[in-house]
Design an enzyme around this catalytic site. Structure first.
Site, PDB file in Angstrom:
ATOM      1  N   HIS A 160      -6.678 -16.332  12.148  1.00 15.96           N
ATOM      2  CA  HIS A 160      -5.787 -16.812  11.071  1.00 15.96           C
ATOM      3  C   HIS A 160      -6.246 -16.295   9.699  1.00 15.96           C
ATOM      4  O   HIS A 160      -5.977 -16.945   8.690  1.00 15.96           O
ATOM      5  CB  HIS A 160      -5.710 -18.342  11.031  1.00 15.96           C
ATOM      6  CG  HIS A 160      -5.481 -18.973  12.366  1.00 15.96           C
ATOM      7  ND1 HIS A 160      -4.222 -19.229  12.859  1.00 15.96           N
ATOM      8  CD2 HIS A 160      -6.358 -19.376  13.331  1.00 15.96           C
ATOM      9  CE1 HIS A 160      -4.322 -19.771  14.069  1.00 15.96           C
ATOM     10  NE2 HIS A 160      -5.604 -19.864  14.380  1.00 15.96           N
ATOM     11  N   SER A 281      -4.440   5.072 -10.148  1.00 15.41           N
ATOM     12  CA  SER A 281      -3.214   4.544 -10.730  1.00 15.41           C
ATOM     13  C   SER A 281      -2.868   5.359 -11.966  1.00 15.41           C
ATOM     14  O   SER A 281      -3.755   5.785 -12.711  1.00 15.41           O
ATOM     15  CB  SER A 281      -3.421   3.073 -11.109  1.00 15.41           C
ATOM     16  OG  SER A 281      -2.497   2.692 -12.098  1.00 15.41           O
ATOM     17  N   LYS A 287      -8.380   1.667 -11.196  1.00 14.17           N
ATOM     18  CA  LYS A 287      -7.903   1.490  -9.825  1.00 14.17           C
ATOM     19  C   LYS A 287      -8.317   2.597  -8.863  1.00 14.17           C
ATOM     20  O   LYS A 287      -8.410   3.761  -9.216  1.00 14.17           O
ATOM     21  CB  LYS A 287      -6.366   1.418  -9.816  1.00 14.17           C
ATOM     22  CG  LYS A 287      -5.806   0.171 -10.437  1.00 14.17           C
ATOM     23  CD  LYS A 287      -5.938  -1.034  -9.528  1.00 14.17           C
ATOM     24  CE  LYS A 287      -5.118  -0.882  -8.285  1.00 14.17           C
ATOM     25  NZ  LYS A 287      -3.879  -1.595  -8.294  1.00 14.17           N
ATOM     26  N   GLU A 294      -2.304   2.074   3.608  1.00 14.25           N
ATOM     27  CA  GLU A 294      -0.994   1.441   3.390  1.00 14.25           C
ATOM     28  C   GLU A 294       0.104   2.228   4.092  1.00 14.25           C
ATOM     29  O   GLU A 294       1.033   1.656   4.671  1.00 14.25           O
ATOM     30  CB  GLU A 294      -0.699   1.354   1.896  1.00 14.25           C
ATOM     31  CG  GLU A 294      -1.592   0.364   1.171  1.00 14.25           C
ATOM     32  CD  GLU A 294      -1.520   0.541  -0.346  1.00 14.25           C
ATOM     33  OE1 GLU A 294      -0.423   0.434  -0.911  1.00 14.25           O
ATOM     34  OE2 GLU A 294      -2.564   0.810  -0.959  1.00 14.25           O
TER      35      GLU A 294
END
Ligand code: ARG
Length: 467
Positions: A160, A281, A287, A294
């Site tokens: 979980h 970024s 970043k 992804e």
């Protein structure tokens, strides 16, 4: 334009040429062109067979083979000029061969594009599966090398997405290796079903000419031959099997990707990505983004679309060939390209990342993570498990309420005491999980060997399938 002036191979029956919209919708050359090698290989086998049964002279055969080679060169070097009549790769190659060599007009004897296209797609899929298998092996090796190198590093195992029980890092990485092994299994199974020759099935019903499908099968290295010509031209199960195996691989990569996204976050801090395999970024200078992971997560959606879209295209089709079946190629090509590229990028990302085992250990050192081990310790000391669970549960609640630390409460408890409290020390409890396939270091050392053997066996199976 009349059909004849456009030069369609089926022009005889038609007074008029095709409408522009029909042509655009119908033509598959823009995407099936990438099967030109397979198409030419299939034609070489067919022509050789025709000569072996006396339907072509040896001279005609040799001339056609030379023309086929010339077309292959034109296709490869980009000098092939597409004619408006070239509907698909099959008509394009035949048209050009016949231009170069009049005997080319005999090339399609006893053959239909229906058995031809099914043959081409089988040849293409067989090679594609071999390429994907190599990419999976490389990916498994990247994970396995880390697993071997991480020693006794451990991290919290989750259910979980809540910390559950500590496990060794190698154990976690190996879990992904085993998933990929099952993908290898599935792909090898899809390959076995793909590896059947359907050349000689004709349009749907075989031929009145003395063709020998066994000769073409052998020339194309197909170990099996169709049993039923109708099934031979109508079967696209092998495409569905391959798409499913690829989709499952993509789903596995998406799960691995999601974990790496979490692990690379500041909140987890379990992994540091190499610059070459992460992006920045345009606005936020600090970043470093896990785009590959992804995309691995996102591409799974596209693979699923290819699989379900293809199944929807073939469902309900009457025997045998229907033009709907031309819709097999784009999802298949896209799925193969997607999985190969994702594997390649993910392999690079994984090979170059560094694990923050200090962060992992810190996160896994919460004494609560050893609660199950305390309950099991009570079992080993004569308590029924349910009772042990209740005793530890109550101590956990009191510790969370702020009465004292869990270790203090355990030490002070007459049923547990200081020996049990030692289990709460970081890295102690997980090492005690020694059962088959468990996450402690001893069991994982055995598992590493088992996986090493499995990988070698799978690589051998893949090599044997090719020969
Ligand atoms: N381009 C077609 C396909 O991909 C080839 C087979 C066409 N057969 C036919 N009878 N029209 O399926």
């Amino acid at each position: 334009m009349t059909a004849e002036s456009r030069g369609q191979l089926w022009h005889g029956r038609f007074a008029d040429g095709p409408a522009e919209a029909l042509q655009q919708l119908n033509d598959s050359l823009p995407f099936d062109r990438r099967m030109y090698r397979e198409d030419i290989e299939g034609s070489r086998a067919h022509v050789t067979m025709l000569a072996s049964v006396g339907l072509l002279t040896d001279v005609e055969r040799d001339r056609i083979l030379v023309a086929l080679d010339a077309v292959k060169t034109e296709m490869a070097d980009g000098s092939f000029v597409v004619a408006s009549s070239d509907e698909d790769i099959h008509t394009a190659v035949e048209r050009r061969v016949t231009e170069l060599e009049p005997a080319g007009a005999k090339m399609h004897t006893g053959r239909s594009r229906n058995d031809q296209v099914a043959t081409d797609v089988r040849l293409w899929t067989r090679q594609a599966i071999d390429d994907v298998l190599e990419a999976i092996f490389a990916m498994q090796l990247a994970l396995f090398r880390h697993a071997e190198a991480t020693g006794d590093a451990y991290l919290p195992g989750y259910t979980h997405l809540q910390q559950a029980q500590p496990v060794s890092l190698a154990h976690h990485l190996l879990a992904h290796c085993w998933m990929l092994s099952r993908d290898v299994d599935r792909l090898l199974e899809a390959r076995r079903r793909t590896n059947v020759s359907v050349l000689g099935a004709g349009a749907l019903a075989g031929s009145s000419l003395p063709l020998d499908p066994h000769v073409t099968a052998e020339l194309l290295d197909f170990p099996a031959v169709f049993d039923n010509s109708l099934d031979g031209v109508a079967d696209r199960d092998f495409v569905a099997d391959t798409l499913y195996a690829l989709t499952m691989t993509g789903v596995h990569l998406s799960r691995l990707g999601e974990e790496l996204i979490l692990w690379a976050s500041t909140e987890f801090g379990f992994a540091q990505l190499d610059d070459a395999f992460s992006t920045g970024s345009s606005m936020m200078p600090q970043k470093k983004n896990p785009d590959i992971a992804e995309l691995a997560r996102g591409k799974a959606g596209r693979l699923l679309g290819n699989l379900t879209g293809f199944l929807a295209s073939v469902k309900g089709l009457p025997l045998t060939y229907n033009k709907d079946m031309q819709e097999d190629k784009e999802p298949l090509f896209d799925a193969v390209d997607t999985v190969r590229l994702t594997l390649l990028a993910m392999e690079g990302m994984i090979s170059t990342l560094t694990f923050r085992t200090d962060q992992m250990a810190e996160q896994a050192s919460s004494p609560y993570a050893a609660a199950t081990d305390l309950a099991e310790w009570l079992v080993a000391n004569g308590h029924p498990f349910r009772e042990g669970h209740a005793i530890v549960g109550e101590l956990v609640r009191r510790a969370l309420d702020g009465e004292a630390s869990l270790a203090e409460l355990v030490s002070a408890d007459s049923r547990l005491g200081p020996v049990a409290a030692a289990l709460l020390e970081p890295g102690v409890s997980f090492a005690r999980r020694t059962t088959h396939g468990a996450g402690g270091p001893e069991a994982v050392a055995i598992q590493l060997e088992r996986f090493r053997e499995r990988l070698a066996t799978d690589q051998e199976r893949a090599a044997n399938a090719r020969t």
